[in-house]
Design a protein around this motif. Sequence first.
Motif, PDB file in Angstrom:
ATOM      1  N   GLN A   1      10.210  -5.046  14.778  1.00  0.00           N
ATOM      2  CA  GLN A   1       9.359  -4.136  14.177  1.00  0.00           C
ATOM      3  C   GLN A   1      10.083  -3.298  13.105  1.00  0.00           C
ATOM      4  O   GLN A   1      11.026  -2.630  13.630  1.00  0.00           O
ATOM      5  N   TYR A   2       9.171  -2.953  12.291  1.00  0.00           N
ATOM      6  CA  TYR A   2       9.634  -1.959  11.031  1.00  0.00           C
ATOM      7  C   TYR A   2       8.490  -1.134  10.688  1.00  0.00           C
ATOM      8  O   TYR A   2       7.314  -1.506  10.729  1.00  0.00           O
ATOM      9  N   GLN A   3       8.937  -0.006  10.497  1.00  0.00           N
ATOM     10  CA  GLN A   3       7.776   1.271   9.853  1.00  0.00           C
ATOM     11  C   GLN A   3       7.979   1.263   8.412  1.00  0.00           C
ATOM     12  O   GLN A   3       9.238   1.398   7.922  1.00  0.00           O
ATOM     13  N   VAL A   4       6.926   0.871   7.994  1.00  0.00           N
ATOM     14  CA  VAL A   4       6.832   0.915   6.193  1.00  0.00           C
ATOM     15  C   VAL A   4       6.958   2.740   5.945  1.00  0.00           C
ATOM     16  O   VAL A   4       6.077   3.110   6.378  1.00  0.00           O
ATOM     17  N   LEU A   5       7.714   3.103   5.133  1.00  0.00           N
ATOM     18  CA  LEU A   5       7.720   4.585   4.819  1.00  0.00           C
ATOM     19  C   LEU A   5       7.122   4.568   3.359  1.00  0.00           C
ATOM     20  O   LEU A   5       6.628   3.353   2.747  1.00  0.00           O
ATOM     21  N   ARG A   6       6.952   5.912   2.784  1.00  0.00           N
ATOM     22  CA  ARG A   6       6.242   6.396   1.928  1.00  0.00           C
ATOM     23  C   ARG A   6       6.728   5.248   0.451  1.00  0.00           C
ATOM     24  O   ARG A   6       5.450   4.769  -0.254  1.00  0.00           O
ATOM     25  N   ASN A   7       7.843   5.108   0.051  1.00  0.00           N
ATOM     26  CA  ASN A   7       8.237   4.427  -1.186  1.00  0.00           C
ATOM     27  C   ASN A   7       8.311   3.049  -0.915  1.00  0.00           C
ATOM     28  O   ASN A   7       9.036   2.437  -1.903  1.00  0.00           O
ATOM     29  N   GLY A   8       7.863   2.347   0.046  1.00  0.00           N
ATOM     30  CA  GLY A   8       8.393   0.823   0.324  1.00  0.00           C
ATOM     31  C   GLY A   8       9.730   0.894   1.212  1.00  0.00           C
ATOM     32  O   GLY A   8       9.965  -0.309   1.418  1.00  0.00           O
ATOM     33  N   GLU A   9      10.311   1.979   1.515  1.00  0.00           N
ATOM     34  CA  GLU A   9      11.536   1.737   2.361  1.00  0.00           C
ATOM     35  C   GLU A   9      10.826   1.352   3.790  1.00  0.00           C
ATOM     36  O   GLU A   9       9.876   1.791   4.138  1.00  0.00           O
ATOM     37  N   VAL A  10      11.884   0.817   4.481  1.00  0.00           N
ATOM     38  CA  VAL A  10      11.451   0.722   6.048  1.00  0.00           C
ATOM     39  C   VAL A  10      12.757   1.098   6.935  1.00  0.00           C
ATOM     40  O   VAL A  10      13.580   1.243   6.395  1.00  0.00           O
TER      41      VAL A  10
ATOM     42  N   LYS B   1       0.880  -1.273   0.050  1.00  0.00           N
ATOM     43  CA  LYS B   1       0.153  -0.097  -0.044  1.00  0.00           C
ATOM     44  C   LYS B   1       0.850   1.108  -0.264  1.00  0.00           C
ATOM     45  O   LYS B   1       0.407   2.452  -0.369  1.00  0.00           O
ATOM     46  N   HIS B   2       2.072   1.234   0.311  1.00  0.00           N
ATOM     47  CA  HIS B   2       3.006   2.330   0.459  1.00  0.00           C
ATOM     48  C   HIS B   2       3.622   2.550  -0.979  1.00  0.00           C
ATOM     49  O   HIS B   2       4.361   3.342  -1.360  1.00  0.00           O
ATOM     50  N   MET B   3       3.595   1.353  -1.724  1.00  0.00           N
ATOM     51  CA  MET B   3       4.138   1.349  -3.079  1.00  0.00           C
ATOM     52  C   MET B   3       3.252   1.559  -4.123  1.00  0.00           C
ATOM     53  O   MET B   3       3.343   2.364  -5.146  1.00  0.00           O
ATOM     54  N   VAL B   4       1.968   0.947  -4.215  1.00  0.00           N
ATOM     55  CA  VAL B   4       1.163   1.084  -5.279  1.00  0.00           C
ATOM     56  C   VAL B   4      -0.452   1.013  -4.588  1.00  0.00           C
ATOM     57  O   VAL B   4      -1.133   0.023  -4.494  1.00  0.00           O
ATOM     58  N   LEU B   5      -0.434   2.277  -4.085  1.00  0.00           N
ATOM     59  CA  LEU B   5      -1.832   2.534  -3.255  1.00  0.00           C
ATOM     60  C   LEU B   5      -2.941   2.347  -3.925  1.00  0.00           C
ATOM     61  O   LEU B   5      -3.961   1.357  -3.242  1.00  0.00           O
ATOM     62  N   ALA B   6      -3.070   2.705  -5.043  1.00  0.00           N
ATOM     63  CA  ALA B   6      -4.411   2.605  -6.011  1.00  0.00           C
ATOM     64  C   ALA B   6      -4.703   1.232  -6.082  1.00  0.00           C
ATOM     65  O   ALA B   6      -5.825   0.933  -5.831  1.00  0.00           O
ATOM     66  N   ALA B   7      -3.862   0.293  -6.390  1.00  0.00           N
ATOM     67  CA  ALA B   7      -3.846  -1.087  -6.714  1.00  0.00           C
ATOM     68  C   ALA B   7      -4.377  -1.897  -5.412  1.00  0.00           C
ATOM     69  O   ALA B   7      -5.302  -2.839  -5.340  1.00  0.00           O
ATOM     70  N   THR B   8      -3.745  -1.350  -4.497  1.00  0.00           N
ATOM     71  CA  THR B   8      -3.843  -2.085  -2.872  1.00  0.00           C
ATOM     72  C   THR B   8      -5.322  -1.681  -2.449  1.00  0.00           C
ATOM     73  O   THR B   8      -6.350  -2.399  -2.025  1.00  0.00           O
TER      74      THR B   8
END
Length: 452
Positions: A415-424, A316-323
Amino acid sequence: MMDAGDLDRDFLLFTLAIVGLLWYTILWGIGLLGCMTARKRYRLRPRSPSANAPRETTPGVSILRPLKGLDTNLYENLESTFTQEYPNFEILLSVADEEDQALPVVRELIAKYPNVDAKVIVGEEVVGVNPKVNNLVKSYRMAANDILWVLDSNITADPGTLARSVDALLRPTPTSGDKRIALVHHVPLAFVNEHKLGSRIEEAFLNTNHAKMYIAINTVAIDSCVVGKSNMYRRSDIEHVNGTLRPVTSKMHGVVPCGLPAFGRFLAEDNMIAGALWHELDLRHDLSCDVARNAVGNMSVGDYITRRVRWIRVRKHMVLAATLLEPFTESIILSLIAASSSKYLFGVPMLLFFPLHFAAWLSVDLDVYASLAGFPLPSDRTWGFLIAWGAREILALPIWVIAMFGSRVEWRGKQYQVLRNGEVEQAGSMNWFDRLRSSRRQGDYERIDLET
């Protein structure tokens, strides 16, 4: 006489019904495309001419296998790379530390196949939060060949897979305007030896709905869609991409780090590498006619849910529309939309529509299974598979809802926090639920891959 409000309401309902049936037709078209392509591509796997070619006439390939612990079916998985029918390859088996439990298995295989060029690479190079990338960096740099074939440790490959994959990678394009193939990948085919329901659900998911959509999306090839269980690409291409997904320019060289280490910041490095080759170098991918046989380990229903939640949150942080559209592609929601539309437009009883829909949907899924496996679902496994298939369909929406409300993922006890472009980035301490689940899975190795 109908007032304007009634007319507007009827027009709205009519429009929604038409849109609903149109969407239903589109999804069926995608599913049938995946089914028919699977029949055409996977039911006949010809032997490659390069399998028996002289060594000097074939390009060299370096097979990279990152290892961590005793994975399910590990000996057979690794042995399948030693028995490839191809004259020119080396195997690099990498572990993070010299106490890893996979090393005795590796050394036994090296002793069993002394004529195969196989090496053990011990020690990781930390270039990011992704341990698979950290584990692979040394092998990536030490590989003797430009063509790299990266396989997860839970993958078994048919003896002809390497040769056919090289053929696909080097296949000339029909016209000068076509894009060069930069990456060859393989659709996963799950198999389980466990009786845990979660393992069975994962098998049903990968071998039916996932495979059907994965094959169809790659057949249309509008954009990159790659799972990283078994990928082949050129190191010379990877050295020119960095994961920004923006076309590479001369100004970027020497300024933005490129190569495999640049993808250590992503949790789904496989998907990002494929996307980078597609968008940054304007190259394309191809599916081989082989499958990546995926050994599914001991997985509870909770493990299955956690795994699916993790990758939906990454997506959802990489392809929000498709998700966001994903629930409307699942059979249950889709059947409700189509049944309501059919009743409104044609008066078809919903109780009649549902059994016809699910019978047809299941038939297509089972046909995809037979194409990938090479044989129909065994009769003695029918009821167990149907239960797992039904559970997968029922769980799809609740899993999606859970995944959409949150951006943290739990992976190997951290635990990881997913960032906007798929980085964590690594997050804070776990809550009591995550800590409990982590302690129950201590010692397990969860691979980094991304479902469609």
